[in-house]
Design a protein around this motif. Structure first.
Motif, PDB file in Angstrom:
ATOM      1  N   GLY A   1      -6.793  11.836  39.836  1.00  0.00           N
ATOM      2  CA  GLY A   1      -7.236  10.443  40.881  1.00  0.00           C
ATOM      3  C   GLY A   1      -6.264   9.576  39.901  1.00  0.00           C
ATOM      4  O   GLY A   1      -6.875   8.667  40.892  1.00  0.00           O
ATOM      5  N   GLY A   2      -6.524   9.169  38.806  1.00  0.00           N
ATOM      6  CA  GLY A   2      -5.502   8.596  38.240  1.00  0.00           C
ATOM      7  C   GLY A   2      -6.501   7.079  38.042  1.00  0.00           C
ATOM      8  O   GLY A   2      -7.557   7.534  37.882  1.00  0.00           O
ATOM      9  N   PRO A   3      -6.247   5.570  37.642  1.00  0.00           N
ATOM     10  CA  PRO A   3      -7.514   5.062  36.699  1.00  0.00           C
ATOM     11  C   PRO A   3      -8.167   4.651  37.687  1.00  0.00           C
ATOM     12  O   PRO A   3      -9.859   4.570  37.977  1.00  0.00           O
ATOM     13  CB  PRO A   3      -6.395   4.106  37.186  1.00  0.00           C
ATOM     14  N   VAL A   4      -8.083   5.088  39.542  1.00  0.00           N
ATOM     15  CA  VAL A   4      -9.181   4.472  40.256  1.00  0.00           C
ATOM     16  C   VAL A   4     -10.147   5.777  40.651  1.00  0.00           C
ATOM     17  O   VAL A   4     -11.400   5.283  39.706  1.00  0.00           O
ATOM     18  CB  VAL A   4      -8.312   4.441  42.003  1.00  0.00           C
ATOM     19  N   ALA A   5     -10.137   6.886  39.637  1.00  0.00           N
ATOM     20  CA  ALA A   5     -10.887   8.360  39.908  1.00  0.00           C
ATOM     21  C   ALA A   5     -11.514   7.925  38.263  1.00  0.00           C
ATOM     22  O   ALA A   5     -12.505   7.716  38.341  1.00  0.00           O
ATOM     23  CB  ALA A   5     -10.103   8.888  40.032  1.00  0.00           C
ATOM     24  N   PHE A   6     -10.963   7.374  37.536  1.00  0.00           N
ATOM     25  CA  PHE A   6     -10.781   7.174  36.169  1.00  0.00           C
ATOM     26  C   PHE A   6     -12.675   6.224  35.751  1.00  0.00           C
ATOM     27  O   PHE A   6     -12.965   6.220  35.192  1.00  0.00           O
ATOM     28  CB  PHE A   6     -10.509   6.240  34.955  1.00  0.00           C
ATOM     29  N   PHE A   7     -12.261   4.980  36.173  1.00  0.00           N
ATOM     30  CA  PHE A   7     -13.400   3.948  36.338  1.00  0.00           C
ATOM     31  C   PHE A   7     -14.530   4.280  37.381  1.00  0.00           C
ATOM     32  O   PHE A   7     -15.484   3.553  36.681  1.00  0.00           O
ATOM     33  CB  PHE A   7     -12.740   2.935  37.032  1.00  0.00           C
TER      34      PHE A   7
END
Length: 321
Positions: A86-92
């Motif tokens: 999911g990339g940075p959006v999912a990480f945060f």
């Protein structure tokens, strides 16, 4: 938590870190001002150790929080940018990340320390353990809800992450915010009422008024902290991910609120004098009352354990530690 009013979570993370850095810079300057205030022209044995300990802890926790926040930002935007699903959006948005859990643990400790200081000030000016029974019980509620929220952050499932505000984890966060706001407002209210009563007595004896009344300083600090908590609660009620940003900003705000009380009170007393000799006999009754008043830690002369009106020397007001 997917977006902040249309802004992706990675942008929200950058925003919160930048704003926290700005507030952290102010808190560092105010911390230095606090250290200078209680060490300037004083011997080491005269330094107020409780203030030094609290100021140091607030600085350490604020520093630790922004360091972990920067690491969390680096992990999301650099280290796991291409590998996290999911990339940075999912990480945060993933509240189970170790750095995110540590951030919230530090936030909980900072809140408990700040609320504890207000309760202790309340005890000092009232000189009664009974008056702080309810605030202490509420403080325990803050601690319990804070610990539970941190625990559930670390154990959250994907379904809870996607429905943060409606899940059990969101309920614990709401309980934590509401309990710390209520604790702070009750303790500050009791503190303000007691100081208002003593200010009326002191104003009848002092020849000059304070440039910055103690009561106004405390109210300013309480409003600053309450506004931040109120904003967080509003964001939660609206299911708005602005809660993510406010969580990072409250940590340095707690430090700023403490430092501003100490500095403004400690630097506003240089022009205070006692009544002149011509009025001493007419205020003998007020003197006896003030000498016996339980607020000795609030207003006292340097190197003196009580409140005396025997001369026209200056007084020093200690900031309700």
């Amino acid at each position: 938590m997917v977006a902040l009013a249309g802004i992706p979570m990675d942008a929200a993370a950058v925003m919160s870190t930048v704003l926290e850095g700005i507030l952290y810079g102010f808190s560092v300057l105010m911390c230095l001002g606090t250290i200078w205030t209680f060490t300037y022209k004083r011997h080491i044995q005269d330094v107020n150790r409780p203030i030094a300990v609290v100021a140091t802890l607030l600085f350490v926790l604020s520093t630790a929080h922004i360091v972990v926040d920067i690491i969390h930002l680096e992990h999301g935007l650099v280290k796991y940018r291409d590998t996290f699903p999911g990339g940075p959006v999912a990480f945060f948005a993933d509240v189970t990340q170790v750095t995110f859990v540590i951030k919230n643990a530090i936030y909980t400790l900072q809140t408990l320390l700040g609320d504890g200081v207000v309760i202790y000030r309340c005890y000092v000016v009232w000189q009664s353990a009974w008056i702080i029974v309810i605030p202490c019980m509420m403080w325990c509620g803050v601690a319990a809800s804070g610990v539970c929220s941190v625990y559930y952050f670390s154990q959250a499932s994907m379904a809870e992450i996607e429905n943060f505000f409606a899940a059990k984890i969101g309920h614990w966060v709401a309980a934590f915010l509401a309990s710390t706001l209520a604790t702070n407002m009750l303790s500050t209210g009791l503190l303000a009422y007691r100081i208002w009563t003593i200010e009326r007595k002191v104003s009848a004896v002092c020849t000059t008024k304070r440039k910055v009344p103690i009561l106004r300083v405390l109210i300013d600090a309480a409003v600053l902290y309450s506004a931040a908590l109120g904003s967080s609660i509003i964001c939660f009620g609206l299911w708005n991910d602005g809660l993510y940003v406010m969580g990072d900003l409250i940590v340095p705000i707690v430090s700023i609120a403490f430092y501003m009380v100490f500095i403004r009170v400690a630097t506003s007393q240089s022009n205070q004098h006692y009544p002149s000799t011509a009025h001493r006999e007419t205020t003998e009754t007020e003197r006896r009352k003030l000498q016996q008043h339980p607020l000795q830690p609030l207003i006292q002369r340097p190197n003196d354990s009580g409140f005396s009106l025997g001369d026209s020397s200056k007084v020093e007001t200690h900031p309700l530690t």
